[in-house]
Design a protein around this motif. Sequence first.
Motif, PDB file in Angstrom:
ATOM      1  N   SER A 159      24.824 -36.749  -9.421  1.00 51.47           N
ATOM      2  CA  SER A 159      26.163 -37.552  -8.998  1.00 51.47           C
ATOM      3  C   SER A 159      25.879 -38.513  -8.388  1.00 51.47           C
ATOM      4  O   SER A 159      26.552 -38.971  -7.603  1.00 51.47           O
ATOM      5  N   GLU A 160      27.301 -39.529  -8.558  1.00 49.50           N
ATOM      6  CA  GLU A 160      27.116 -41.102  -8.044  1.00 49.50           C
ATOM      7  C   GLU A 160      27.911 -41.013  -6.427  1.00 49.50           C
ATOM      8  O   GLU A 160      27.377 -41.443  -5.977  1.00 49.50           O
ATOM      9  N   TRP A 181      32.454 -46.954   6.834  1.00 46.59           N
ATOM     10  CA  TRP A 181      31.805 -45.757   6.588  1.00 46.59           C
ATOM     11  C   TRP A 181      30.917 -46.041   4.940  1.00 46.59           C
ATOM     12  O   TRP A 181      30.122 -46.206   3.608  1.00 46.59           O
ATOM     13  N   ARG A 182      32.027 -47.331   4.491  1.00 40.14           N
ATOM     14  CA  ARG A 182      31.139 -47.306   2.992  1.00 40.14           C
ATOM     15  C   ARG A 182      29.725 -48.788   3.481  1.00 40.14           C
ATOM     16  O   ARG A 182      28.942 -49.013   2.874  1.00 40.14           O
ATOM     17  N   GLY A 183      29.826 -49.063   4.385  1.00 35.05           N
ATOM     18  CA  GLY A 183      28.578 -50.131   4.554  1.00 35.05           C
ATOM     19  C   GLY A 183      27.430 -48.786   4.355  1.00 35.05           C
ATOM     20  O   GLY A 183      26.103 -49.605   4.283  1.00 35.05           O
ATOM     21  N   LEU A 184      27.752 -47.816   4.147  1.00 31.55           N
ATOM     22  CA  LEU A 184      26.681 -46.765   3.493  1.00 31.55           C
ATOM     23  C   LEU A 184      25.808 -46.985   1.865  1.00 31.55           C
ATOM     24  O   LEU A 184      24.622 -46.596   2.786  1.00 31.55           O
ATOM     25  N   GLU A 185      27.229 -47.390   1.318  1.00 33.29           N
ATOM     26  CA  GLU A 185      26.737 -47.574   0.213  1.00 33.29           C
ATOM     27  C   GLU A 185      25.149 -48.940  -0.390  1.00 33.29           C
ATOM     28  O   GLU A 185      24.351 -48.364  -1.164  1.00 33.29           O
ATOM     29  N   GLY A 190      23.664 -47.632  -6.155  1.00 34.74           N
ATOM     30  CA  GLY A 190      24.139 -46.438  -7.150  1.00 34.74           C
ATOM     31  C   GLY A 190      25.074 -45.021  -6.667  1.00 34.74           C
ATOM     32  O   GLY A 190      25.602 -44.699  -7.122  1.00 34.74           O
ATOM     33  N   ARG A 191      24.824 -45.354  -5.536  1.00 35.19           N
ATOM     34  CA  ARG A 191      25.317 -43.844  -5.184  1.00 35.19           C
ATOM     35  C   ARG A 191      27.279 -44.584  -4.137  1.00 35.19           C
ATOM     36  O   ARG A 191      27.354 -45.542  -3.668  1.00 35.19           O
ATOM     37  N   ARG A 192      28.216 -43.701  -4.351  1.00 30.13           N
ATOM     38  CA  ARG A 192      29.313 -43.783  -3.776  1.00 30.13           C
ATOM     39  C   ARG A 192      29.698 -42.547  -2.633  1.00 30.13           C
ATOM     40  O   ARG A 192      28.495 -41.622  -2.333  1.00 30.13           O
ATOM     41  N   PHE A 193      30.296 -43.232  -1.914  1.00 31.14           N
ATOM     42  CA  PHE A 193      30.279 -41.773  -0.808  1.00 31.14           C
ATOM     43  C   PHE A 193      31.801 -40.817  -0.682  1.00 31.14           C
ATOM     44  O   PHE A 193      32.850 -42.057  -0.294  1.00 31.14           O
ATOM     45  N   PRO A 229      31.269 -29.753  -0.591  1.00 31.67           N
ATOM     46  CA  PRO A 229      30.145 -30.561  -0.152  1.00 31.67           C
ATOM     47  C   PRO A 229      28.644 -30.928  -0.540  1.00 31.67           C
ATOM     48  O   PRO A 229      28.400 -30.091  -0.730  1.00 31.67           O
ATOM     49  N   ASP A 230      28.623 -31.825  -0.555  1.00 33.75           N
ATOM     50  CA  ASP A 230      26.806 -32.380  -0.678  1.00 33.75           C
ATOM     51  C   ASP A 230      26.275 -31.844   0.778  1.00 33.75           C
ATOM     52  O   ASP A 230      25.055 -31.947   0.633  1.00 33.75           O
TER      53      ASP A 230
END
Length: 318
Positions: A159-160, A181-185, A190-193, A229-230
């Motif tokens: 999963s993305e 939080w988006r600074g993780l991507e 290729g991943r979204r959180f 959740p993952d």
Amino acid sequence: MPRLLDYPSQCAELEKMARLEPRPPAIAGPAPLAAPSSAHACLVCDASPARACLGCGGVAYCGDPHRELDRRWHGPVCPALRRIADDLAFLAEHPRDRLEAVFLARARRSDLVPGGWDDWLGPDLSPPLRRCLSDLATRPLTLAHVLILLSEHVLKTTSETISIHVIAAAQRERDVSPALWRGLEPLFPGRRFAITLVGPELLAGDLGPAVRAVQGLYRRALWTELGRPDLVIGYDCGLLLYPSWKPTMHELRGSGVPFVITSYRGWEAAGEARVLRAIGAEPLLAPAPNPFASLSARRSTTIANDLACDNAFLSAWR
């Protein structure tokens, strides 16, 4: 906000903690005291006016005898209290959104996965700016660190979108902007959180792209509504303090979903690990210092000479 305990109770609590984790010695002699002021009360006897410590401004005494009485406890933390005062003054002059921009600009300088604050912030920042940026971003960067350490358990899915549930979330977690939080991507191409904050003190609602808040205690029954959740993470959630954690930990244990706990202190992390092992949780990461702990200390609301840093230790379980 809780009031300070009476002085004998503060000392009793400090004695307990000193047996679990020895306090560092004072690195300098006691600082002089300011002129008496009715704005201050003596830490030891609560008399006013009192004279503030000129080293930190964080405590006051009615005179030298009570300053000497408290020297064992205040001496080691006086420099850190001074840094807290410096950080608060710095934050008063620098809006949060500007600090976020500085932090995110630093992130774009390198494609390397950071191993600690030096990799992200570099060596050229002033001490207050460095500490305040670390405090601003300790939660998302701790999460990034955990995702790297647990990649075989969390990122193996095709999963993305990776679903993260933040348990025991409160204002400190709500204050983390979606941009942080988006600074993780960029660290995980290729991943979204999707970040879901769950806590009894939260106002429910969407906080921004892929970040939402849900009010309530965390239970597996929420998975029906929120999805499985993952990863589950609790920042400084205090398993040893709150009995309400018992059903949550029993439900997460053996669920197949990894969960991460951060702690203020080493002895706290060790105690939480004993509790989790006792209920049958399997350790994935033993308690260890967190390279993305906040560099800016927080002061206890009940013990004047007690300090800790957010997310100082972490462990992972399933």
